[in-house]
Design an enzyme around this catalytic site. Structure first.
Site, PDB file in Angstrom:
ATOM      1  N   SER A  27     -49.015 -67.883 -34.757  1.00  0.00           N
ATOM      2  CA  SER A  27     -49.168 -66.521 -35.285  1.00  0.00           C
ATOM      3  C   SER A  27     -50.105 -66.499 -36.479  1.00  0.00           C
ATOM      4  O   SER A  27     -50.394 -65.436 -37.018  1.00  0.00           O
ATOM      5  CB  SER A  27     -47.803 -65.947 -35.685  1.00  0.00           C
ATOM      6  OG  SER A  27     -47.166 -66.779 -36.646  1.00  0.00           O
ATOM      7  N   ASN A 113     -36.965 -67.577 -41.539  1.00  0.00           N
ATOM      8  CA  ASN A 113     -36.431 -66.272 -41.145  1.00  0.00           C
ATOM      9  C   ASN A 113     -36.279 -65.329 -42.339  1.00  0.00           C
ATOM     10  O   ASN A 113     -36.700 -64.169 -42.279  1.00  0.00           O
ATOM     11  CB  ASN A 113     -35.092 -66.446 -40.429  1.00  0.00           C
ATOM     12  CG  ASN A 113     -35.242 -67.164 -39.095  1.00  0.00           C
ATOM     13  OD1 ASN A 113     -36.372 -67.421 -38.664  1.00  0.00           O
ATOM     14  ND2 ASN A 113     -34.142 -67.503 -38.458  1.00  0.00           N
ATOM     15  N   THR A 158     -51.882 -17.733 -32.554  1.00  0.00           N
ATOM     16  CA  THR A 158     -50.710 -18.255 -31.844  1.00  0.00           C
ATOM     17  C   THR A 158     -51.081 -18.241 -30.367  1.00  0.00           C
ATOM     18  O   THR A 158     -51.839 -17.357 -29.930  1.00  0.00           O
ATOM     19  CB  THR A 158     -49.450 -17.398 -32.071  1.00  0.00           C
ATOM     20  OG1 THR A 158     -49.668 -16.100 -31.518  1.00  0.00           O
ATOM     21  CG2 THR A 158     -49.105 -17.264 -33.557  1.00  0.00           C
ATOM     22  N   HIS A 159     -50.619 -19.217 -29.621  1.00  0.00           N
ATOM     23  CA  HIS A 159     -51.000 -19.354 -28.202  1.00  0.00           C
ATOM     24  C   HIS A 159     -52.513 -19.447 -28.043  1.00  0.00           C
ATOM     25  O   HIS A 159     -53.052 -19.090 -27.007  1.00  0.00           O
ATOM     26  CB  HIS A 159     -50.463 -18.182 -27.367  1.00  0.00           C
ATOM     27  CG  HIS A 159     -49.009 -17.902 -27.585  1.00  0.00           C
ATOM     28  ND1 HIS A 159     -48.006 -18.432 -26.804  1.00  0.00           N
ATOM     29  CD2 HIS A 159     -48.381 -17.163 -28.533  1.00  0.00           C
ATOM     30  CE1 HIS A 159     -46.833 -18.022 -27.247  1.00  0.00           C
ATOM     31  NE2 HIS A 159     -47.035 -17.263 -28.303  1.00  0.00           N
ATOM     32  N   SER A 286     -76.203 -36.978 -27.978  1.00  0.00           N
ATOM     33  CA  SER A 286     -76.086 -37.431 -26.589  1.00  0.00           C
ATOM     34  C   SER A 286     -77.312 -38.254 -26.223  1.00  0.00           C
ATOM     35  O   SER A 286     -78.419 -37.952 -26.667  1.00  0.00           O
ATOM     36  CB  SER A 286     -75.975 -36.212 -25.671  1.00  0.00           C
ATOM     37  OG  SER A 286     -76.350 -36.559 -24.349  1.00  0.00           O
ATOM     38  N   LYS A 292     -77.526 -31.877 -28.007  1.00  0.00           N
ATOM     39  CA  LYS A 292     -76.110 -32.039 -28.306  1.00  0.00           C
ATOM     40  C   LYS A 292     -75.856 -32.570 -29.710  1.00  0.00           C
ATOM     41  O   LYS A 292     -76.585 -33.397 -30.237  1.00  0.00           O
ATOM     42  CB  LYS A 292     -75.465 -33.003 -27.299  1.00  0.00           C
ATOM     43  CG  LYS A 292     -75.207 -32.418 -25.933  1.00  0.00           C
ATOM     44  CD  LYS A 292     -74.264 -31.219 -25.915  1.00  0.00           C
ATOM     45  CE  LYS A 292     -72.822 -31.564 -26.189  1.00  0.00           C
ATOM     46  NZ  LYS A 292     -72.168 -32.260 -25.092  1.00  0.00           N
ATOM     47  N   ASN A 294     -72.184 -33.709 -31.291  1.00  0.00           N
ATOM     48  CA  ASN A 294     -70.767 -33.788 -30.932  1.00  0.00           C
ATOM     49  C   ASN A 294     -69.912 -34.211 -32.132  1.00  0.00           C
ATOM     50  O   ASN A 294     -70.312 -35.097 -32.881  1.00  0.00           O
ATOM     51  CB  ASN A 294     -70.572 -34.791 -29.791  1.00  0.00           C
ATOM     52  CG  ASN A 294     -71.357 -34.415 -28.542  1.00  0.00           C
ATOM     53  OD1 ASN A 294     -71.464 -33.232 -28.213  1.00  0.00           O
ATOM     54  ND2 ASN A 294     -71.924 -35.406 -27.881  1.00  0.00           N
ATOM     55  N   GLU A 299     -62.942 -36.337 -32.580  1.00  0.00           N
ATOM     56  CA  GLU A 299     -62.384 -36.759 -31.295  1.00  0.00           C
ATOM     57  C   GLU A 299     -61.725 -38.131 -31.430  1.00  0.00           C
ATOM     58  O   GLU A 299     -60.681 -38.403 -30.828  1.00  0.00           O
ATOM     59  CB  GLU A 299     -63.481 -36.799 -30.237  1.00  0.00           C
ATOM     60  CG  GLU A 299     -64.009 -35.399 -29.910  1.00  0.00           C
ATOM     61  CD  GLU A 299     -65.364 -35.437 -29.215  1.00  0.00           C
ATOM     62  OE1 GLU A 299     -65.468 -36.099 -28.177  1.00  0.00           O
ATOM     63  OE2 GLU A 299     -66.311 -34.822 -29.728  1.00  0.00           O
ATOM     64  N   TYR A 326     -32.187 -63.524 -35.434  1.00  0.00           N
ATOM     65  CA  TYR A 326     -33.618 -63.746 -35.222  1.00  0.00           C
ATOM     66  C   TYR A 326     -33.862 -64.293 -33.817  1.00  0.00           C
ATOM     67  O   TYR A 326     -33.145 -65.150 -33.326  1.00  0.00           O
ATOM     68  CB  TYR A 326     -34.186 -64.733 -36.257  1.00  0.00           C
ATOM     69  CG  TYR A 326     -35.674 -65.000 -36.042  1.00  0.00           C
ATOM     70  CD1 TYR A 326     -36.628 -64.145 -36.573  1.00  0.00           C
ATOM     71  CD2 TYR A 326     -36.109 -66.070 -35.261  1.00  0.00           C
ATOM     72  CE1 TYR A 326     -37.983 -64.355 -36.357  1.00  0.00           C
ATOM     73  CE2 TYR A 326     -37.464 -66.287 -35.031  1.00  0.00           C
ATOM     74  CZ  TYR A 326     -38.400 -65.425 -35.579  1.00  0.00           C
ATOM     75  OH  TYR A 326     -39.728 -65.629 -35.352  1.00  0.00           O
ATOM     76  N   GLN A 331     -41.730 -62.331 -33.658  1.00  0.00           N
ATOM     77  CA  GLN A 331     -43.075 -62.650 -34.156  1.00  0.00           C
ATOM     78  C   GLN A 331     -44.077 -61.581 -33.714  1.00  0.00           C
ATOM     79  O   GLN A 331     -45.072 -61.340 -34.382  1.00  0.00           O
ATOM     80  CB  GLN A 331     -43.497 -64.029 -33.638  1.00  0.00           C
ATOM     81  CG  GLN A 331     -44.842 -64.488 -34.140  1.00  0.00           C
ATOM     82  CD  GLN A 331     -45.037 -65.966 -33.879  1.00  0.00           C
ATOM     83  OE1 GLN A 331     -44.387 -66.793 -34.517  1.00  0.00           O
ATOM     84  NE2 GLN A 331     -45.896 -66.301 -32.941  1.00  0.00           N
ATOM     85  N   LYS A 334     -45.558 -58.140 -35.836  1.00  0.00           N
ATOM     86  CA  LYS A 334     -46.605 -57.965 -36.840  1.00  0.00           C
ATOM     87  C   LYS A 334     -47.885 -57.289 -36.331  1.00  0.00           C
ATOM     88  O   LYS A 334     -48.390 -56.385 -36.999  1.00  0.00           O
ATOM     89  CB  LYS A 334     -46.902 -59.313 -37.514  1.00  0.00           C
ATOM     90  CG  LYS A 334     -45.820 -59.680 -38.537  1.00  0.00           C
ATOM     91  CD  LYS A 334     -45.953 -61.056 -39.088  1.00  0.00           C
ATOM     92  CE  LYS A 334     -45.116 -62.125 -38.461  1.00  0.00           C
ATOM     93  NZ  LYS A 334     -43.853 -61.800 -37.826  1.00  0.00           N
TER      94      LYS A 334
HETATM   95  N1  ARG Z   1     -43.907 -66.917 -37.409  1.00  0.00           N
HETATM   96  C1  ARG Z   1     -42.542 -66.580 -37.328  1.00  0.00           C
HETATM   97  C2  ARG Z   1     -42.376 -65.084 -37.144  1.00  0.00           C
HETATM   98  O1  ARG Z   1     -43.213 -64.372 -37.530  1.00  0.00           O
HETATM   99  C3  ARG Z   1     -41.814 -66.988 -38.578  1.00  0.00           C
HETATM  100  C4  ARG Z   1     -40.362 -67.148 -38.370  1.00  0.00           C
HETATM  101  C5  ARG Z   1     -40.138 -68.308 -37.497  1.00  0.00           C
HETATM  102  N2  ARG Z   1     -38.737 -68.595 -37.384  1.00  0.00           N
HETATM  103  C6  ARG Z   1     -38.265 -69.380 -36.412  1.00  0.00           C
HETATM  104  N3  ARG Z   1     -36.992 -69.553 -36.378  1.00  0.00           N
HETATM  105  N4  ARG Z   1     -39.053 -69.965 -35.527  1.00  0.00           N
HETATM  106  O2  ARG Z   1     -41.417 -64.626 -36.557  1.00  0.00           O
END
Ligand code: ARG
Length: 466
Positions: A27, A113, A158-159, A286, A292, A294, A299, A326, A331, A334
């Site tokens: 990660s 964790n 409205t509408h 365009s 054009k 735009n 958008e 956990y 993971q 994120k």
């Molecule tokens: N990279 C992990 C995450 O974002 C960190 C926590 C990992 N904990 C574990 N028990 N493997 O979740």
């Protein structure tokens, strides 16, 4: 001790992970943006360890010195990230271990964790602040446009049918209300993030005599009186992802607001409306049609809303069926929140840019609002003032509107005698209501579009936004 496998958790393994598994499970490619929060967390944690006597002051200082040097390397872009070390936490701990012997004690009474939960809460507090500031900047740009066009009238819709005359600025201040709620929502999310999970360990805390409040205080997880706020259940602390979802929700709702604002602007910049032009700086042409121009920025603001909603949906689905506590699935929590932050921040900047360059066409607005039929409701109010019950007044005015349509003349051009045949309460002063300025001046209640209210609201926003 022979190291056959991953340095930090490899003790019970005989073989290392497959290359494919490393690529699959890393990660650090996305969580390295937590680096400075992770280092802040580790400094507070080691300060706490020294405070309770689990490490010496000298060990704490060595750890702090090493972490500061690593932070400087990361900031300078000189840190060598290694996906084999999985995540931001292990990359930094590994780098520290190479510099400082005491690094081996840093992870005392801590798990990744509670560490990652802490990092993210620190990040959310930061992210909500940054995003809130950007939205405030867009709000100030919007207020500038509202203040600069305060005499322009448009039809309110409205509408998507012309309904009643309002000041353009009243419409713009409606957008301001939406954006200000987004900012308030982010402040709420930051407040919910303000509880320190450190000390929850992997799931069941620790047997060691730590001081959770001490670390929490150092990290700024404190209430208004400066008292530390720590999470109250170690299992919830490592399993909970509510703040992620709340942040994504704030982003998704901000996206919905952006999209509605953008949709108004797209309509307004059509040849059919032509109330406003989006500046060249935020439009595109365009490749085929030379004429054009735009409103692409708008958008895309509308389009980004879909992505922001997707991030919220991804998080809800991710957490939904997970057993406590956990699980590595988490993971995946994120990328959606980082994307929400990046896109929402970009959108807020673009919105400010679009608003700053808006040009209104008062002649087009005046033409659109000139139909006296838009004051039919005021005409019903006129009858009410003469004692006619509203339902009866509504019906009578409806008949008068139909009459004008039959004669194909404007509502205010009907002869008094014909109008009086519809209802005897119509007097010679009946056409007075067709002055929109008069109708607006009567709208004095809080939140109404009258000129006195508008002035008051502009002042309120100026005070609020500075
Ligand atoms: N990279 C992990 C995450 O974002 C960190 C926590 C990992 N904990 C574990 N028990 N493997 O979740």
């Amino acid at each position: 001790m022979a190291k056959t496998s991953q340095a930090t958790w490899g003790g019970r393994f005989t073989a290392g992970p497959a290359e494919l598994m490393l690529r699959f499970s890393e990660s650090v490619s996305f969580d390295r943006r937590l680096a400075l929060f992770d280092i802040a967390g580790s400094k507070a944690h080691s300060a706490m360890l020294a405070h309770v006597g689990l490490i010496t002051a000298a060990e704490r200082d060595a750890i702090h010195g090493g972490l500061d040097a690593i932070a400087a390397e990361i900031t300078a872009g000189k840190f060598a990230w290694d996906t084999k070390l999985e995540d931001v936490h292990m990359n930094i701990e590994h780098a520290l271990t190479k510099r400082v012997a005491a690094a081996a004690k840093l992870h005392t009474a801590r798990s990744r964790n509670d560490q990652v939960a802490t990092d993210m809460r620190l990040w959310f507090k930061w992210a909500c602040g940054v995003l809130g500031e950007k939205i405030a900047a867009a709000e100030r740009a919007l207020l500038g446009v509202a203040a600069a066009n305060r005499t322009v009238l448009i039809p309110g819709y409205t509408h998507l049918q012309r309904a009643q005359p309002v000041f353009l600025s009243h419409h713009l201040l409606a957008w301001l209300e939406m954006l200000d709620r987004d900012r308030a929502r982010l402040a709420d999310v930051a407040a919910h993030a303000n509880w320190c999970p450190l000390g929850a360990g992997a799931i069941a805390g620790t047997t060691l005599p730590i001081d959770r409040g001490y670390a929490a205080k150092l990290l700024g997880f404190t209430d208004a009186k400066g008292r530390p706020q720590v999470t109250q259940n170690s299992m919830d602390a490592v399993a909970d992802r509510d703040v992620f979802i709340e942040f994504a929700n704030a982003g998704a709702l901000f996206g919905v607001h952006l999209s509605r604002i953008a949709e108004d602007l797209i309509l307004w910049s059509t040849a059919e409306f032509r109330f406003a032009d989006v500046s060249d700086a935020f439009s595109t042409g365009s490749s085929l049609m030379p004429q054009k121009r735009n409103p692409d920025a708008c958008e895309l603001l509308r389009g980004k809303a879909a992505r922001l909603q997707g991030n919220l949906q991804a998080l809800l689905t991710l957490v939904k069926g997970l057993p406590l506590t956990y699980n590595r699935d988490l993971q995946e929590d994120k990328p959606p929140v980082f994307d929400t932050f990046d896109q929402a921040a970009l959108c807020a900047d673009v919105l400010a840019g679009v608003l700053g360059g808006l040009k209104f066409h008062p002649d087009r607005c005046a033409a659109a609002v000139s139909d006296p039929a838009l004051l039919a409701t005021d005409l019903a109010d006129y009858l009410v003032r003469k004692g006619v019950p509203f339902r009866e007044a509504h019906h009578a005015v409806g008949a008068v509107v139909r009459l004008a349509e039959q004669h194909t003349i404007k509502l205010d051009q009907l002869p008094l005698e014909e109008v009086q045949q519809v209802h005897e309460a119509f007097g010679p002063d009946w056409t007075q209501v067709f002055d929109p300025a008069r109708g607006l001046a009567l709208r004095t209640g809080t939140g109404m579009p009258g000129p006195a209210q508008l002035a008051k609201q502009l002042k309120r926003w100026q005070r609020r936004l500075g």
